[in-house]
Design an enzyme around this catalytic site. Structure first.
Site, mmCIF file in Angstrom:
data_model
loop_
_atom_site.group_PDB
_atom_site.id
_atom_site.type_symbol
_atom_site.label_atom_id
_atom_site.label_comp_id
_atom_site.label_asym_id
_atom_site.label_seq_id
_atom_site.Cartn_x
_atom_site.Cartn_y
_atom_site.Cartn_z
ATOM 1 C CB SER A 105 -16.419 -37.291 -10.357
ATOM 2 O OG SER A 105 -17.079 -37.894 -11.446
ATOM 3 C CG ASP A 107 -17.618 -42.162 -5.855
ATOM 4 O OD1 ASP A 107 -17.168 -43.309 -5.738
ATOM 5 O OD2 ASP A 107 -18.812 -41.932 -6.105
ATOM 6 C CG HIS A 141 -20.520 -39.906 -8.400
ATOM 7 N ND1 HIS A 141 -19.283 -40.460 -8.187
ATOM 8 C CD2 HIS A 141 -20.352 -38.988 -9.398
ATOM 9 C CE1 HIS A 141 -18.403 -39.919 -9.018
ATOM 10 N NE2 HIS A 141 -19.014 -39.019 -9.752
#
Length: 684
Positions: A534, A561, A636
């Site tokens: 992230s 991600d 996610h």
């Protein structure tokens, strides 16, 4: 004259008096008139020693006139004498296992606490089991199992060598080697041809033997580490008196006395103790200690088989033994080679198979073309050189496929442990004699001796590094030392401080990491990878792009991600330039994206990985070599632990759109990371 037989009904014993003329009509009696009556809770309320029930069963003579005669002679009656023999347990094994494994205080209170569980097991927290006879203990072993651990059947060395040969790419390579051997023999004679071509086969056999022997040794060490001795003595309370028995004789309902140095022989509940401190590292593989103090035993009364008492003393009530314990289930699940076949894994398998087929096909085509060319060339030395180059090309083209083909998506060969390290202080550094890390760390370490590559892993926005414990252990079990720092608890939109903190940790590794590792475990900092999830993925790219100076060189970069801000134009500082292939990175890059990350979970929260700043944009700016994977049906945060506690942990389930479960995505991410690092850190 009536015949007598005894039948088990639930946990009562019934004596059944049968007329002798019933043997061939309504009831078939076999094996010395043994009549088994199956009933789950029949006559549960019977408390007297003997009761009788009279059943009317027509004999052969009366059955013919049953409709005509309503009266039945006394000889046609069956008298069942109900005799209370052995105690009945009012709680089953699954409920006991659920309470202890899940540390469920709510379920424990529903059963009346530890005292209620003891009563349900016909035991007493002070006296222990009252029936110390063989029949009573055997009854408990029959109902809840014995305190023994079954060792999984291991594969012998020959089997492992044979499995190593069961690889299509290896067989193709051997076929090429056979062709090269034929050319060598034809061109240079038998002896010289065998010397050159036979060396290829010898090298293959040596490598496969080393790999198989290593796997055999690791499998044997795994079994030895997890098996629990069943011959060590333990002290239990039987009939209110202390008694020493072997571990294998422990039964559910026993009250065990524990002291310093004792190994907990079974799962159970703490009755009372004095400043009890238990080392659960052998069971949780986290190297953690848990306190069970007497004034707090009602808040944490759960004890697990295989753990060790380091401080204090206590008495515990046994609730699960043998393979029904948490340790037994861990041994059973980790020894198994089977992995749940999910749709995601099926697609991964098909993708791997397709890549292997394309790579093998390309190698065959290249070989054929090269063979045609060598036929036109009369220079024998040049022909031999071409064939050897072809073998090297084939090996390189299938290296990534071969790594992924190994079971990188399952638990590795190493037993991994987690180590928590606090950040540096001037007083702590002076006392220890070496510098502690600039930030708190969670370190995943392989338990066996060796020299291992290192991965520096950066957590996502407002997440704790402990939320990645299962992913860290997965990677460490495949032979990597994983460093997961906690960069902050709260942070604003600017990631500059996080980039600088990551560089500071990277610079600390060379002077402080080895001091924290076990003596026989060494970190190979020349094989160093950087990864982030992230917002941590953005930080990792920022460090790799030189936005902070590091003394060590990274050889591989992984973005899980990655996200560069909440939307395009609001990045602080911006990492994406939106120019294709603009990232000037002197390392291999792998991008792993989620298909659901760019979707809203609900109308209250925006997408966690919105379009314009997510994995697609990062990959578009990467130069070769770069790999790109997307788990279309997962979200996610689906690579986090199955259970993330606390307010932030619970929020991870509602902030982002998630897949059906986290385990498949976590195994997918861990497997891709392991395969990628094996090739770009360790080599094919």
């Amino acid at each position: 004259m009536s015949a007598m037989t005894r039948a088990k009904l639930g946990c009562r014993i019934f004596s059944v008096h049968l007329p002798p003329n019933l043997g061939g009509y309504n009831i078939k009696i076999r094996d010395s008139c043994l009549l088994s009556v199956h009933c789950s809770r029949g006559f549960k309320g019977v408390h007297t020693s003997v009761k009788s029930i009279t059943c009317l069963i027509p004999s052969q003579s009366t059955a013919k006139n049953w409709k005509e005669n309503s009266a039945v002679a006394t000889d046609d009656r069956v008298v069942m004498d109900i005799v209370q023999d052995l105690p009945c347990f009012t709680i089953d094994q699954s409920s006991l296992m659920h309470i202890v494994e899940m540390r469920s205080l709510d379920q424990l209170h529903k059963f009346g606490g530890v005292h209620g569980i003891a009563n349900s097991l016909n035991s007493d927290v002070h006296r222990g089991i009252d029936s110390d006879d063989n029949a009573g203990i055997s009854r408990r072993h029959e109902a809840f199992g014995t305190n023994t651990y079954s060792k999984a059947a291991g594969k012998n060395l020959f089997h492992l060598v044979w499995e190593a040969f069961d690889d299509s790419k290896l067989n193709i390579f051997l076929a090429f080697a056979m062709m090269a051997l034929g050319f060598d023999i034809k061109s240079n004679g038998l002896m010289e041809g065998l010397y050159d071509g036979g060396s290829i086969f010898s090298a293959v056999l040596v490598v496969l033997s080393i790999v198989a022997s290593t796997d055999f040794r690791k499998n044997r060490n795994f079994s030895e580490n997890f098996m629990v001795s069943d011959s060590s003595p333990v002290e239990v309370m039987r009939n209110g008196k202390p008694k020493h028995i072997s571990t294998s004789e422990v039964a559910v309902g026993d009250v065990i006395c524990l002291k310093i140095g004792d190994q907990v022989p079974a799962d159970g509940l703490l009755i009372e103790g004095q400043a009890l401190r238990v080392d659960e590292s052998s069971m949780t593989t986290t190297g953690s200690f848990h306190d069970h103090e007497i004034q707090h035993h009602d808040q944490n009364p759960f004890l697990f088989s295989g753990t060790k008492v380091t401080v204090g003393c206590a008495r515990m009530l046994v609730t699960s033994v043998g393979m029904n314990t948490t340790r037994g289930k861990m041994l059973s699940s980790m020894s198994s080679e089977s992995i749940e076949h999910t749709p995601l894994k099926a697609r991964i398998s098909r993708l791997i198979s397709s890549i292997g087929e394309v790579g093998s096909g390309a190698a065959v085509v290249a070989f054929v073309l090269n063979l045609i060319q060598t036929k036109r060339n009369y220079n024998l030395e040049r022909r031999k050189k071409k064939l050897k180059e072809l073998a090297m090309v084939f090996t390189a083209s299938s290296s990534v496929v071969s790594s992924i083909s190994r079971n990188v998506f399952g638990v590795g060969k190493y037993i991994s442990k987690l180590l928590k390290v606090e950040q540096q202080t001037s007083i702590g550094n002076a006392l220890l004699g070496f510098a502690r890390p600039p930030k708190p760390l969670l370190i995943g370490i392989p338990s066996e001796a060796g020299v291992f590559p290192v991965l520096l892993f950066i957590h996502g926005y407002l997440l704790y590094n402990s939320f990645y414990s299962q992913l860290v252990q997965h990677i460490a079990s495949h032979g990597f030392i994983v460093i997961a720092p906690q960069l902050y608890s709260m942070a604003g939109p600017d990631t500059t401080e996080e980039i600088n903190a990551t560089a500071e940790i990277a610079n600390w590794l060379s002077e402080g990491l080895q001091n924290l590792l076990p003596p026989k475990v060494q970190a190979n900092l020349s094989k160093l990878a950087l990864a982030g999830h992230s917002r941590g993925g953005k930080v990792a790219f920022g460090v790799a792009l030189g936005k902070a100076v590091t003394s060590l060189k990274f050889s591989a970069l992984i973005g899980i991600d990655p996200v560069d801000g909440v939307e395009k134009g609001k990045q602080m500082p911006p990492i994406l330039t939106y120019n294709p292939h603009s990232f000037n990175l002197d390392m291999a890059v792998s991008i792993i994206g989620s298909g659901l990350g760019e979707l809203r979970s609900n109308f209250l929260f925006p997408p966690s990985a919105p379009k314009g700043v997510n994995h697609k944009d990062f990959y578009n700016e990467c130069q070769k070599p770069a790999c790109y994977f997307v788990a279309r049906d997962y979200g996610h945060l689906d690579m986090l632990d199955d259970d993330t506690s606390g307010l932030r942990g619970k929020a991870t389930y509602c902030l982002c759109k998630n897949g059906e479960s986290r385990d498949p995505m976590r195994r997918f991410v861990g497997g891709i990371m392991v395969a990628f690092m094996r090739n770009y850190l360790e080599g094919p």
